[in-house]
Scaffold this motif. Structure first.
Motif, PDB file in Angstrom:
ATOM      1  N   LEU A 503     -12.085  21.918  -7.164  1.00  0.00           N
ATOM      2  CA  LEU A 503     -12.764  20.696  -7.612  1.00  0.00           C
ATOM      3  C   LEU A 503     -14.258  20.774  -7.329  1.00  0.00           C
ATOM      4  O   LEU A 503     -15.084  20.387  -8.163  1.00  0.00           O
ATOM      5  CB  LEU A 503     -12.149  19.471  -6.923  1.00  0.00           C
ATOM      6  N   ILE A 504     -14.635  21.263  -6.138  1.00  0.00           N
ATOM      7  CA  ILE A 504     -16.057  21.407  -5.806  1.00  0.00           C
ATOM      8  C   ILE A 504     -16.747  22.305  -6.832  1.00  0.00           C
ATOM      9  O   ILE A 504     -17.882  22.056  -7.243  1.00  0.00           O
ATOM     10  CB  ILE A 504     -16.225  21.999  -4.387  1.00  0.00           C
ATOM     11  N   ALA A 505     -16.039  23.342  -7.275  1.00  0.00           N
ATOM     12  CA  ALA A 505     -16.610  24.307  -8.222  1.00  0.00           C
ATOM     13  C   ALA A 505     -16.540  23.821  -9.663  1.00  0.00           C
ATOM     14  O   ALA A 505     -16.980  24.533 -10.583  1.00  0.00           O
ATOM     15  CB  ALA A 505     -15.881  25.640  -8.089  1.00  0.00           C
ATOM     16  N   GLY A 506     -15.999  22.607  -9.878  1.00  0.00           N
ATOM     17  CA  GLY A 506     -15.907  22.085 -11.227  1.00  0.00           C
ATOM     18  C   GLY A 506     -14.744  22.644 -12.021  1.00  0.00           C
ATOM     19  O   GLY A 506     -14.741  22.584 -13.258  1.00  0.00           O
ATOM     20  N   GLU A 507     -13.739  23.191 -11.344  1.00  0.00           N
ATOM     21  CA  GLU A 507     -12.579  23.770 -12.019  1.00  0.00           C
ATOM     22  C   GLU A 507     -11.375  22.825 -11.933  1.00  0.00           C
ATOM     23  O   GLU A 507     -11.297  21.967 -11.060  1.00  0.00           O
ATOM     24  CB  GLU A 507     -12.209  25.116 -11.372  1.00  0.00           C
ATOM     25  N   LYS A 508     -10.431  23.019 -12.853  1.00  0.00           N
ATOM     26  CA  LYS A 508      -9.216  22.221 -12.840  1.00  0.00           C
ATOM     27  C   LYS A 508      -8.349  22.620 -11.650  1.00  0.00           C
ATOM     28  O   LYS A 508      -8.251  23.797 -11.303  1.00  0.00           O
ATOM     29  CB  LYS A 508      -8.418  22.434 -14.129  1.00  0.00           C
ATOM     30  N   PRO A 509      -7.671  21.658 -11.018  1.00  0.00           N
ATOM     31  CA  PRO A 509      -6.759  22.011  -9.922  1.00  0.00           C
ATOM     32  C   PRO A 509      -5.513  22.692 -10.467  1.00  0.00           C
ATOM     33  O   PRO A 509      -5.143  22.522 -11.633  1.00  0.00           O
ATOM     34  CB  PRO A 509      -6.420  20.649  -9.306  1.00  0.00           C
ATOM     35  N   LEU A 510      -4.874  23.487  -9.626  1.00  0.00           N
ATOM     36  CA  LEU A 510      -3.598  24.115  -9.976  1.00  0.00           C
ATOM     37  C   LEU A 510      -2.483  23.137  -9.632  1.00  0.00           C
ATOM     38  O   LEU A 510      -2.310  22.767  -8.471  1.00  0.00           O
ATOM     39  CB  LEU A 510      -3.414  25.412  -9.193  1.00  0.00           C
ATOM     40  N   LEU A 511      -1.742  22.722 -10.646  1.00  0.00           N
ATOM     41  CA  LEU A 511      -0.715  21.707 -10.447  1.00  0.00           C
ATOM     42  C   LEU A 511       0.672  22.328 -10.573  1.00  0.00           C
ATOM     43  O   LEU A 511       1.026  22.892 -11.610  1.00  0.00           O
ATOM     44  CB  LEU A 511      -0.883  20.580 -11.472  1.00  0.00           C
ATOM     45  N   VAL A 512       1.430  22.230  -9.519  1.00  0.00           N
ATOM     46  CA  VAL A 512       2.796  22.755  -9.500  1.00  0.00           C
ATOM     47  C   VAL A 512       3.760  21.583  -9.644  1.00  0.00           C
ATOM     48  O   VAL A 512       3.758  20.670  -8.815  1.00  0.00           O
ATOM     49  CB  VAL A 512       3.089  23.508  -8.184  1.00  0.00           C
ATOM     50  N   PRO A 513       4.592  21.569 -10.685  1.00  0.00           N
ATOM     51  CA  PRO A 513       5.553  20.470 -10.835  1.00  0.00           C
ATOM     52  C   PRO A 513       6.530  20.426  -9.664  1.00  0.00           C
ATOM     53  O   PRO A 513       6.938  21.463  -9.134  1.00  0.00           O
ATOM     54  CB  PRO A 513       6.291  20.814 -12.141  1.00  0.00           C
ATOM     55  N   TRP A 514       6.897  19.216  -9.269  1.00  0.00           N
ATOM     56  CA  TRP A 514       7.806  19.031  -8.145  1.00  0.00           C
ATOM     57  C   TRP A 514       9.088  19.843  -8.329  1.00  0.00           C
ATOM     58  O   TRP A 514       9.566  20.503  -7.403  1.00  0.00           O
ATOM     59  CB  TRP A 514       8.135  17.539  -8.000  1.00  0.00           C
ATOM     60  N   LYS A 515       9.643  19.833  -9.544  1.00  0.00           N
ATOM     61  CA  LYS A 515      10.927  20.501  -9.787  1.00  0.00           C
ATOM     62  C   LYS A 515      10.829  22.019  -9.715  1.00  0.00           C
ATOM     63  O   LYS A 515      11.839  22.705  -9.592  1.00  0.00           O
ATOM     64  CB  LYS A 515      11.481  20.068 -11.144  1.00  0.00           C
ATOM     65  N   LEU A 685     -13.626  11.228  -6.120  1.00  0.00           N
ATOM     66  CA  LEU A 685     -12.524  10.352  -5.731  1.00  0.00           C
ATOM     67  C   LEU A 685     -11.253  11.177  -5.511  1.00  0.00           C
ATOM     68  O   LEU A 685     -10.563  11.035  -4.488  1.00  0.00           O
ATOM     69  CB  LEU A 685     -12.290   9.297  -6.814  1.00  0.00           C
ATOM     70  N   LEU A 686     -10.927  12.063  -6.469  1.00  0.00           N
ATOM     71  CA  LEU A 686      -9.753  12.927  -6.330  1.00  0.00           C
ATOM     72  C   LEU A 686      -9.916  13.873  -5.144  1.00  0.00           C
ATOM     73  O   LEU A 686      -8.982  14.095  -4.374  1.00  0.00           O
ATOM     74  CB  LEU A 686      -9.548  13.721  -7.626  1.00  0.00           C
ATOM     75  N   TYR A 687     -11.114  14.420  -4.982  1.00  0.00           N
ATOM     76  CA  TYR A 687     -11.392  15.340  -3.877  1.00  0.00           C
ATOM     77  C   TYR A 687     -11.165  14.650  -2.532  1.00  0.00           C
ATOM     78  O   TYR A 687     -10.514  15.194  -1.633  1.00  0.00           O
ATOM     79  CB  TYR A 687     -12.828  15.843  -3.981  1.00  0.00           C
ATOM     80  N   THR A 688     -11.684  13.434  -2.394  1.00  0.00           N
ATOM     81  CA  THR A 688     -11.518  12.701  -1.135  1.00  0.00           C
ATOM     82  C   THR A 688     -10.051  12.401  -0.873  1.00  0.00           C
ATOM     83  O   THR A 688      -9.566  12.563   0.256  1.00  0.00           O
ATOM     84  CB  THR A 688     -12.332  11.398  -1.172  1.00  0.00           C
ATOM     85  N   ALA A 689      -9.324  11.971  -1.908  1.00  0.00           N
ATOM     86  CA  ALA A 689      -7.895  11.677  -1.739  1.00  0.00           C
ATOM     87  C   ALA A 689      -7.128  12.931  -1.335  1.00  0.00           C
ATOM     88  O   ALA A 689      -6.305  12.911  -0.408  1.00  0.00           O
ATOM     89  CB  ALA A 689      -7.336  11.095  -3.028  1.00  0.00           C
ATOM     90  N   LEU A 690      -7.393  14.034  -2.014  1.00  0.00           N
ATOM     91  CA  LEU A 690      -6.668  15.272  -1.747  1.00  0.00           C
ATOM     92  C   LEU A 690      -6.914  15.780  -0.334  1.00  0.00           C
ATOM     93  O   LEU A 690      -5.994  16.263   0.345  1.00  0.00           O
ATOM     94  CB  LEU A 690      -7.079  16.334  -2.770  1.00  0.00           C
ATOM     95  N   THR A 691      -8.136  15.660   0.144  1.00  0.00           N
ATOM     96  CA  THR A 691      -8.473  16.187   1.468  1.00  0.00           C
ATOM     97  C   THR A 691      -8.027  15.271   2.606  1.00  0.00           C
ATOM     98  O   THR A 691      -8.304  15.549   3.766  1.00  0.00           O
ATOM     99  CB  THR A 691      -9.984  16.467   1.583  1.00  0.00           C
TER     100      THR A 691
END
Length: 741
Positions: A503-515, A685-691
């Motif tokens: 996120l700091i680098a302006g890239e999309k996060p890697l999202l792993v589905p729960w399943k 906002l997402l960065y703060t929540a994630l950290t």
């Protein structure tokens, strides 16, 4: 006939004596009353201010049938009515409303004066001495108590009629006493200045109802001050003068020329300060201008000096190289440089994202200071952050407020330039949460020759309070800044840490589905509709995460906004029902639209210096006193009692906003990022929540919401000139400037 009178005439009414107050909620005024009307007892429900047994009311409303309680009279308005029969008068006087008159004295008065008793007390009080057993002194006390009760009765009715009953009305009445009506009729805007929980809009509604002209200068002055106060709540230290005028025109709906004249008057009266700033004029509340200037001045003074007798950075680096055991690890080049610089300078900033070793640096600084014979103090903005700092650094830590020793009698911190802190090195963690007024108070308490080290993450959201103190320090080049970018090997294995740096680098996060999870610590669940998202949040907290070792009490739900199915308010209600449901074994109290019961997790939402509990601290309700409606909350190191007037300082904390979660970390977080929160969704906002997540992060998202949050790098601008002051482009001195608007 007036509109209100016509509407009352069209509704049914009942008149009678309040025989019993079955229930009354002081926060919103809702009451269940048993009213004795003629020979029948009627159950009446509605909003009434401070009902008391013995009072006579005329209530206006309609009959309804409640599925649980049967036939009731639901009233929308009421009038206080003087009792007229001797029995009713005796009952009213003996009800406890009038200090010094009990059942025996009430009977004596009514036996002597009959139906004229109240008229005697009102118009010929000297006749009270005619009653057997009442001497001069007691007569004087009875009459004084009666007059006080009557004045306060009128005050409470006036407040209720203007929508300020219950606890709010009680606070107003206790502030202004029997002068309340006079004060509000002359200057209702005093409410916005003096009473917590009342803003300009409420005061303005009262002003309109008592006939104050919309163009009255007092209204225009109050509106301008409100606009600046509102800007402060949004994090601004000032507003450009033209923006202030535009906001005031929208609020007050009068010609701009009148508002310009009012602004000039407020500047001359030093209630608003105007400073020339590129590219125009900046309008400040004077206290905030003084705070920003003082912070700039003190920072520049500290930055111009070295710590007396401190080793050079080169000496410290060599010293650390031979003492890797100092913190149990070998420092990286970046970390060693940060420690060496911090030990030599009087003010230093160390910034970095998760996994870059900020905690390790704190431990090393603490041990190095002890080895050098320096007294070191650790502090953080919130109790949770201070506790975590203490555990990880192996040294005592406190909140900044407790460190500075607030004195409620003086309404100021005890520690200041006259009585500075007793230490040589002060380390502040989570510094991005520090607003400008708190930074000023902190810098005032730094003793001569001592140093302060601000540690934080400049990519997080700024402070809730006004300004962007930490970012301004980083951006100014006025103080030494050490940025940590290398990620520790252990942290590099965390998808939470990797996504934060993406996120700091302006890239999309890697999202792993729960399943499809294979043990990753950052997962997502897709929720197309917000209602479905709310269901998934509850399911995750109560069913899916506990088997993985994350019980509900160690999981925090974080969401951007208050409203909607995925907002704080509704999620808290549903989580409370799922985690801590209603039970005969758990006492509960209702305030406003909320219920608080024993066992609930709660959040302090304002600084309460008298109770020494501060905004952002999380506690648990341990006891509810149903009789007095008092609530006891256990925080980390103390138990605090709240009476019903203070319950608005607490909110349920099963879910909270991202801003409120700052400064705290949780074993597990469930993060909501949905397109229904579109206006709020930003990268920081997402960065703060994630950290906020230590071990597990679960994101409940839809595609539009998470992509908007990840890719939107725009940040809400805050009006602050601290960077310019630190760079010498604005004054840090105290002179006022009076430019022509």
């Amino acid at each position: 006939m007036a509109q209100d009178e016509r509407s009352k005439a069209q509704r049914e009414s009942i008149e009678g004596c309040v025989e019993r107050v079955v229930f009354h909620a002081p926060d919103n005024g809702f009451a269940v009353l048993h009213l004795r009307s003629s020979s029948r007892k009627v159950t009446c429900v509605g909003n009434v201010s401070e009902p008391t047994a013995g009072e006579h009311l005329r209530v206006f409303g309609e009959w309804v049938v409640d599925s649980r309680y049967g036939r009731q009279f639901r009233f929308e308005s009421y009038q206080l009515v003087r009792p007229s029969s001797t029995e009713a008068i005796a009952s009213y006087l003996a009800s406890g409303n009038v200090e010094g008159i009990g059942e025996v004295m009430a009977k004596r008065l009514v036996d002597h004066f009959g139906v004229d008793t109240l008229e005697v007390l009102d118009e010929r009080p000297e006749r009270v001495r005619e009653v057997e057993g009442i001497g001069k002194k007691r007569a004087k006390a009875i009459v004084a108590a009666w007059q006080r009760q009557e004045r306060m009765r009128e005050v409470m009715l006036f407040l209720h009629e203007h929508g300020m009953g219950g606890a709010l009305g009680a606070r107003i009445a206790s502030t202004f006493g029997d002068r309340t009506i006079e004060v509000l009729e002359n200057d209702p805007y005093v409410l916005a200045r003096r009473i917590r929980g009342i803003g300009f809009v409420t005061a303005d509604r009262i002003a309109r109802s008592v006939g104050i002209d919309p163009r009255d200068p007092s209204r225009l002055h109050a509106g301008l001050i409100y606009c600046l106060d509102d800007a402060t709540d949004e994090g601004h230290l000032f507003l450009p003068a033209e923006h202030l005028l535009e906001a005031a025109v929208r609020l007050l709906e009068v010609e701009q020329a009148l508002i310009e004249r009012a602004l000039k008057h407020l500047e001359e009266a030093e209630e608003i300060a105007i400073e020339q700033a590129p590219p125009g004029h900046a309008a400040y509340l004077p206290a905030l201008l003084a705070a920003e200037r003082e912070v700039g001045r003190r920072v520049l003074t500290l930055a111009s000096e070295k710590v007396p007798g401190a080793p050079s950075p080169e000496q410290t680096v060599d010293w650390l190289a031979g003492r890797g055991e100092l913190a149990g690890v070998i420092l990286s080049e970046q970390q060693a440089a940060a420690v060496a610089g911090a030990l030599a300078e009087r003010i230093t900033v160390i910034t970095g994202g998760p996994g870059t070793g900020k905690t390790t640096i704190v431990r090393v600084i603490v041990k190095a200071c002890r080895a050098l014979g320096r007294e070191v103090a650790l502090a953080a903005p919130t109790g949770r952050a201070a506790k975590r700092m203490e555990e990880l650094a192996g040294a005592d830590a406190s909140t900044i407020h407790r460190l500075l020793e607030y004195d409620p009698f003086k309404a100021a911190f005890t520690r200041n330039e006259d009585e500075p802190l007793e230490m040589d090195t002060l380390v502040i963690d989570e510094s991005s949460m520090i607003d400008v007024p708190l930074a000023r108070d902190l810098l005032r308490a730094i003793p001569d020759g001592a140093q302060v080290i601000f540690i934080g993450d400049a990519n997080q959201l700024p402070s809730v309070g006004p300004g962007t103190f930490f970012r301004d320090l980083v951006a100014s080049d006025a103080v030494p800044v050490y940025e940590l970018t290398e990620i520790y090997r252990q942290a590099a294995q965390s998808l939470i840490v990797e996504n934060a740096h993406r996120l700091i680098a302006g890239e999309k996060p890697l999202l792993v589905p729960w399943k499809k999870s294979r043990g990753e610590d950052c997962l997502f669940v897709h929720a197309r509709e917000p209602e479905r998202g709310a269901d998934l949040v509850i399911r995750a907290v109560t069913r899916e995460l506990p088997p993985l070792g994350f019980p509900p009490e160690e999981t925090q739900v974080i969401t951007p906004m208050h409203r909607g199915p995925l907002g704080v308010t509704q999620l808290n209600r549903r989580l409370q029902e799922a985690i801590n449901p209603e039970s005969p074994r758990k006492a509960q109290v209702r305030y406003g639209d909320h219920t608080m019961r024993e066992g609930d997790r709660v959040l302090q939402v304002v600084n309460n210096y008298d109770k020494e509990v501060f905004n952002g601290e999380i506690g648990r309700v341990t006891h509810v006193n149903l009789q007095d409606r008092h609530v006891t909350v256990a925080f980390d190191d103390q138990e605090i009692n709240y009476d019903h007037q203070d319950l608005d300082q607490l909110q349920l904390a099963y879910a909270m906003t991202v801003h409120k979660s700052q400064g705290s970390e949780y074993r597990c977080v469930v993060i909501v990022m949905h397109s229904t929160h579109y206006i709020m969704l930003r990268r920081n906002l997402l960065y703060t929540a994630l950290t906020r997540a230590e071990e597990m992060a679960v994101l409940v998202v839809n595609s539009a919401g998470i992509m908007r949050a990840a890719l939107n790098s725009e940040e809400q601008q805050r009006y602050t000139l601290l960077t310019e002051r630190l760079q010498g482009r604005m004054t840090v001195e105290g002179e006022r400037r009076n430019p022509e608007l």
